[in-house]
Design a protein around this motif. Structure first.
Motif, PDB file in Angstrom:
ATOM      1  N   ARG A  77       1.044  -1.853   0.310  1.00  0.00           N
ATOM      2  CA  ARG A  77       1.926  -0.746  -0.023  1.00  0.00           C
ATOM      3  C   ARG A  77       3.325  -1.267  -0.352  1.00  0.00           C
ATOM      4  O   ARG A  77       3.717  -2.356   0.060  1.00  0.00           O
ATOM      5  N   CYS A  78       4.064  -0.445  -1.091  1.00  0.00           N
ATOM      6  CA  CYS A  78       5.485  -0.749  -1.290  1.00  0.00           C
ATOM      7  C   CYS A  78       6.287   0.240  -0.463  1.00  0.00           C
ATOM      8  O   CYS A  78       5.893   1.396  -0.293  1.00  0.00           O
ATOM      9  N   ALA A  79       7.392  -0.246   0.082  1.00  0.00           N
ATOM     10  CA  ALA A  79       8.205   0.585   0.971  1.00  0.00           C
ATOM     11  C   ALA A  79       8.895   1.698   0.188  1.00  0.00           C
ATOM     12  O   ALA A  79       9.130   1.587  -1.018  1.00  0.00           O
ATOM     13  N   SER A  80       9.215   2.750   0.896  1.00  0.00           N
ATOM     14  CA  SER A  80       9.964   3.861   0.321  1.00  0.00           C
ATOM     15  C   SER A  80      11.453   3.534   0.329  1.00  0.00           C
ATOM     16  O   SER A  80      11.936   2.727   1.141  1.00  0.00           O
ATOM     17  N   GLU A  81      12.182   4.170  -0.541  1.00  0.00           N
ATOM     18  CA  GLU A  81      13.646   4.133  -0.462  1.00  0.00           C
ATOM     19  C   GLU A  81      14.014   4.908   0.806  1.00  0.00           C
ATOM     20  O   GLU A  81      13.529   6.032   1.001  1.00  0.00           O
ATOM     21  N   PRO A  82      14.829   4.324   1.728  1.00  0.00           N
ATOM     22  CA  PRO A  82      15.030   4.952   3.050  1.00  0.00           C
ATOM     23  C   PRO A  82      15.507   6.403   2.992  1.00  0.00           C
ATOM     24  O   PRO A  82      15.006   7.249   3.738  1.00  0.00           O
ATOM     25  N   ALA A  83      16.436   6.710   2.101  1.00  0.00           N
ATOM     26  CA  ALA A  83      16.939   8.094   2.053  1.00  0.00           C
ATOM     27  C   ALA A  83      15.834   9.055   1.606  1.00  0.00           C
ATOM     28  O   ALA A  83      15.745  10.192   2.097  1.00  0.00           O
ATOM     29  N   ALA A  84      14.982   8.589   0.685  1.00  0.00           N
ATOM     30  CA  ALA A  84      13.885   9.445   0.211  1.00  0.00           C
ATOM     31  C   ALA A  84      12.897   9.707   1.340  1.00  0.00           C
ATOM     32  O   ALA A  84      12.379  10.827   1.495  1.00  0.00           O
ATOM     33  N   LEU A  85      12.640   8.687   2.135  1.00  0.00           N
ATOM     34  CA  LEU A  85      11.713   8.853   3.263  1.00  0.00           C
ATOM     35  C   LEU A  85      12.278   9.848   4.273  1.00  0.00           C
ATOM     36  O   LEU A  85      11.557  10.715   4.782  1.00  0.00           O
TER      37      LEU A  85
ATOM     38  N   LEU B 244       4.251  11.536  12.269  1.00  0.00           N
ATOM     39  CA  LEU B 244       5.000  10.439  11.658  1.00  0.00           C
ATOM     40  C   LEU B 244       4.894  10.523  10.140  1.00  0.00           C
ATOM     41  O   LEU B 244       3.905  11.025   9.606  1.00  0.00           O
ATOM     42  N   ALA B 245       5.903   9.987   9.458  1.00  0.00           N
ATOM     43  CA  ALA B 245       5.841   9.850   7.996  1.00  0.00           C
ATOM     44  C   ALA B 245       5.758   8.361   7.675  1.00  0.00           C
ATOM     45  O   ALA B 245       6.601   7.571   8.111  1.00  0.00           O
ATOM     46  N   MET B 246       4.719   7.986   6.938  1.00  0.00           N
ATOM     47  CA  MET B 246       4.510   6.579   6.574  1.00  0.00           C
ATOM     48  C   MET B 246       5.581   6.120   5.587  1.00  0.00           C
ATOM     49  O   MET B 246       5.909   6.836   4.639  1.00  0.00           O
ATOM     50  N   ASN B 247       6.088   4.919   5.826  1.00  0.00           N
ATOM     51  CA  ASN B 247       7.054   4.319   4.904  1.00  0.00           C
ATOM     52  C   ASN B 247       6.297   3.766   3.699  1.00  0.00           C
ATOM     53  O   ASN B 247       5.955   2.587   3.647  1.00  0.00           O
ATOM     54  N   ASP B 248       6.041   4.653   2.748  1.00  0.00           N
ATOM     55  CA  ASP B 248       5.274   4.279   1.561  1.00  0.00           C
ATOM     56  C   ASP B 248       5.966   4.860   0.328  1.00  0.00           C
ATOM     57  O   ASP B 248       6.278   6.052   0.297  1.00  0.00           O
ATOM     58  N   GLY B 249       6.216   4.006  -0.643  1.00  0.00           N
ATOM     59  CA  GLY B 249       6.977   4.422  -1.813  1.00  0.00           C
ATOM     60  C   GLY B 249       6.170   5.177  -2.851  1.00  0.00           C
ATOM     61  O   GLY B 249       6.746   5.725  -3.800  1.00  0.00           O
ATOM     62  N   GLU B 250       4.853   5.209  -2.695  1.00  0.00           N
ATOM     63  CA  GLU B 250       4.029   5.832  -3.731  1.00  0.00           C
ATOM     64  C   GLU B 250       3.344   7.128  -3.308  1.00  0.00           C
ATOM     65  O   GLU B 250       3.079   7.980  -4.147  1.00  0.00           O
ATOM     66  N   PHE B 251       3.047   7.243  -2.008  1.00  0.00           N
ATOM     67  CA  PHE B 251       2.256   8.393  -1.566  1.00  0.00           C
ATOM     68  C   PHE B 251       2.969   9.153  -0.452  1.00  0.00           C
ATOM     69  O   PHE B 251       3.414   8.529   0.520  1.00  0.00           O
TER      70      PHE B 251
ATOM     71  N   ASP C 198      -1.654   9.879  -9.795  1.00  0.00           N
ATOM     72  CA  ASP C 198      -1.013   8.870  -8.930  1.00  0.00           C
ATOM     73  C   ASP C 198      -1.612   7.489  -9.189  1.00  0.00           C
ATOM     74  O   ASP C 198      -2.651   7.358  -9.841  1.00  0.00           O
ATOM     75  N   PRO C 199      -0.936   6.402  -8.708  1.00  0.00           N
ATOM     76  CA  PRO C 199      -1.314   5.045  -9.135  1.00  0.00           C
ATOM     77  C   PRO C 199      -2.721   4.597  -8.731  1.00  0.00           C
ATOM     78  O   PRO C 199      -3.256   3.666  -9.332  1.00  0.00           O
TER      79      PRO C 199
ATOM     80  N   LYS D  28       6.462   0.488  13.477  1.00  0.00           N
ATOM     81  CA  LYS D  28       7.019  -0.346  12.408  1.00  0.00           C
ATOM     82  C   LYS D  28       6.818   0.288  11.022  1.00  0.00           C
ATOM     83  O   LYS D  28       7.677   0.167  10.138  1.00  0.00           O
ATOM     84  N   ASP D  29       5.688   0.967  10.833  1.00  0.00           N
ATOM     85  CA  ASP D  29       5.304   1.453   9.494  1.00  0.00           C
ATOM     86  C   ASP D  29       5.796   2.853   9.166  1.00  0.00           C
ATOM     87  O   ASP D  29       5.546   3.334   8.055  1.00  0.00           O
ATOM     88  N   THR D  30       6.425   3.544  10.121  1.00  0.00           N
ATOM     89  CA  THR D  30       6.697   4.974   9.937  1.00  0.00           C
ATOM     90  C   THR D  30       8.095   5.360  10.393  1.00  0.00           C
ATOM     91  O   THR D  30       8.788   4.574  11.049  1.00  0.00           O
ATOM     92  N   VAL D  31       8.477   6.593  10.078  1.00  0.00           N
ATOM     93  CA  VAL D  31       9.619   7.239  10.739  1.00  0.00           C
ATOM     94  C   VAL D  31       9.083   8.492  11.423  1.00  0.00           C
ATOM     95  O   VAL D  31       8.109   9.099  10.971  1.00  0.00           O
TER      96      VAL D  31
END
Lengths: 139, 139
Positions: free
Chosen positions: A116-124, A28-35, A103-104, A14-17
């Motif tokens: 966490r805040c989600a990443s923009e899907p294309a950026a992820l 896996l790459a975590m769906n995280d908008g900041e890190f 970083d924040p 659920k948390d990754t791609v």
């Protein structure tokens, strides 16, 4: 430990791609908008702590090094944060997070921090593809 | 990387008591009243991330396994938490913390949590001695 019977924990799904499968671990790459945040999951049924891997611990270290070098090269980060915690998701997984001094959350760890805040899907997807190219250049 | 020029970071000296020197790393016991907590510090000048160790990463994994098995046997913990963070103390050091499902922070990580409370000195020395006996039985 066997690969047979292993499947990715639903919370990690659920948390990754997915990035790619290495010899031992799924990357896996975590769906995280900041890190920029990668997770290595050895495909071994029942493993929870690193020591559960026995003779394969060296393989995990090799894959951790490969992935760490790729993440550092891709992000030009100031520091890598590596953690194997697993108090909530017991399936063995190793976080590798790129940290920058601006970083924040710096210098606090990302674990146990605010939601966490989600990443923009294309950026992820771009991040996952960039790591994939560095880790498995033939893909 | 050279051992020459390495010395323990003053913050780690302040926060811990020594357990023993392994082939690569100095093993320390954190002065913490709530968690059985060990720290491995490879004696390599200038190392900050695990990947800085190069060919010696495998030795670090071997020592991490040795120490993890000793800590688990000594504490009968439910989970080991392993972390290489180093955002505040840049000298490479790896935390190995024994976690129990009924401990004060479970399931949160210990890093970034509320300030630690110090251990009773005799209890800390007993813990360090018990780990030393498991890790280097000849001592």
């Amino acid at each position: 430990m066997p690969e047979t019977g292993w499947s990715l924990h639903p919370q990690l799904t659920k948390d990754t791609v997915p990035v790619c499968d290495l010899a031992l671990s799924r990357l896996l790459a975590m769906n995280d908008g900041e890190f920029p945040w990668l997770i290595l999951v050895p495909r071994r049924a029942g493993a929870s702590d690193i020591i559960d891997l026995g003779d394969e611990q060296g393989h995990l270290m090799d894959e951790l090094a490969l992935v760490s070098l790729a993440l550092k090269a891709e992000t030009r980060c100031d520091k890598l944060n590596v953690g194997a915690i697993g108090n909530v998701v017991p399936q063995l997984h190793i976080h590798v997070v790129a940290r920058h001094k601006n970083d924040p959350l710096w210098p606090k760890p990302v674990w146990g921090a605010a939601p966490r805040c989600a990443s923009e899907p294309a950026a992820l997807e771009r991040f996952a593809a960039a790591i994939r190219r560095r880790v498995v250049p033939s893909l």
